[in-house]
Design a protein around this motif. Structure first.
Motif, PDB file in Angstrom:
ATOM      1  N   VAL A  51       0.854  -1.186   0.000  1.00 16.92           N
ATOM      2  CA  VAL A  51       0.000   0.000   0.000  1.00 16.92           C
ATOM      3  C   VAL A  51       0.889   1.234   0.000  1.00 16.92           C
ATOM      4  O   VAL A  51       2.045   1.177   0.412  1.00 16.92           O
ATOM      5  CB  VAL A  51      -0.937   0.045   1.230  1.00 16.92           C
ATOM      6  CG1 VAL A  51      -1.870  -1.152   1.256  1.00 16.92           C
ATOM      7  CG2 VAL A  51      -0.153   0.152   2.530  1.00 16.92           C
ATOM      8  N   ILE A  53       0.239   5.551   0.947  1.00 16.18           N
ATOM      9  CA  ILE A  53      -0.730   6.481   1.517  1.00 16.18           C
ATOM     10  C   ILE A  53      -0.333   7.908   1.166  1.00 16.18           C
ATOM     11  O   ILE A  53       0.831   8.296   1.311  1.00 16.18           O
ATOM     12  CB  ILE A  53      -0.798   6.338   3.054  1.00 16.18           C
ATOM     13  CG1 ILE A  53      -1.111   4.894   3.448  1.00 16.18           C
ATOM     14  CG2 ILE A  53      -1.837   7.282   3.642  1.00 16.18           C
ATOM     15  CD1 ILE A  53       0.073   4.143   3.994  1.00 16.18           C
ATOM     16  N   ALA A  94      -2.919  -0.062   5.175  1.00 18.14           N
ATOM     17  CA  ALA A  94      -2.643   1.377   5.041  1.00 18.14           C
ATOM     18  C   ALA A  94      -2.761   2.073   6.391  1.00 18.14           C
ATOM     19  O   ALA A  94      -1.910   2.894   6.749  1.00 18.14           O
ATOM     20  CB  ALA A  94      -3.598   2.000   4.026  1.00 18.14           C
TER      21      ALA A  94
END
Length: 193
Positions: A51, A53, A94
């Motif tokens: 992930v 962010i 995340a």
């Protein structure tokens, strides 16, 4: 997304062998049959997925990290990111990574899309998230993780991308997302944490 009209482009695996079984990455070498019937070799890395962010702060500022990346031998500026644990939901990953690396939690999240980082030699997919309404807290870095946080105005970030000071592929992809979200071209669906 593959479809029936792509059949003339697809390759099929004839044989597969492991080249390396690391604790994080695995390397494979496959023999494939190409669309014309010939045999060819494909070497690639198996990656668990990850992930990234895009943490939005007030007044069009964003939260970035600076971290030494051993394979390229330099400190890189990038958005917070991390790998998925087996079976882990990307949003949960995340949220975990943002807290561990930055100490921040977010009141709202939006999933933007996905990025296949290196399609010629890796299975890696990175799920892109936006986070806003951030609250600071205590970081929980891994034992071997060392990084600095960088709060930067979005305009300076875009200039760093344009000038080549930011070269990380996932961060450059996030810059494209951020720019289009800010311009209203790519709307997000925000959800409370």
């Amino acid at each position: 997304m593959p479809n029936d009209s792509d059949a003339h482009l697809q390759e099929t695996c004839v044989q597969s062998q492991s080249l390396c079984e690391g604790s994080f990455l695995k390397a494979r070498q496959d023999t494939v049959r190409t669309p014309d019937g010939a045999l060819s070799t494909r070497e690639y890395i198996i990656h668990p997925g990850a992930v990234v962010i895009i943490p939005l702060l007030d007044d069009h500022h964003i939260l970035l990290e600076r971290q030494f990346r051993y394979p390229v031998g330099q400190v890189m500026t990038e958005f917070p990111a991390g790998k998925l644990e087996p079976g882990e939901d990307p949003l949960c990953c995340a949220q975990r990574e943002l807290l561990e690396e930055t100490g921040y939690t977010a009141g709202q999240w939006a999933q933007a899309g996905a990025l296949h980082l290196a399609i010629a030699y890796s299975t890696e997919i990175i799920h892109i998230f936006f986070a806003r309404h951030l609250s600071p807290g205590q970081r929980h870095l891994d034992e071997d993780e060392f990084l600095d946080l960088l709060v930067q105005p979005e305009a300076e970030f875009f200039e760093a991308c344009q000038s080549g000071r930011v070269t990380d592929a996932k961060t450059l992809t996030c810059a494209l997302w951020l720019q289009n979200v800010r311009q209203g071209a790519w709307p997000l669906r925000w959800e409370n944490a």
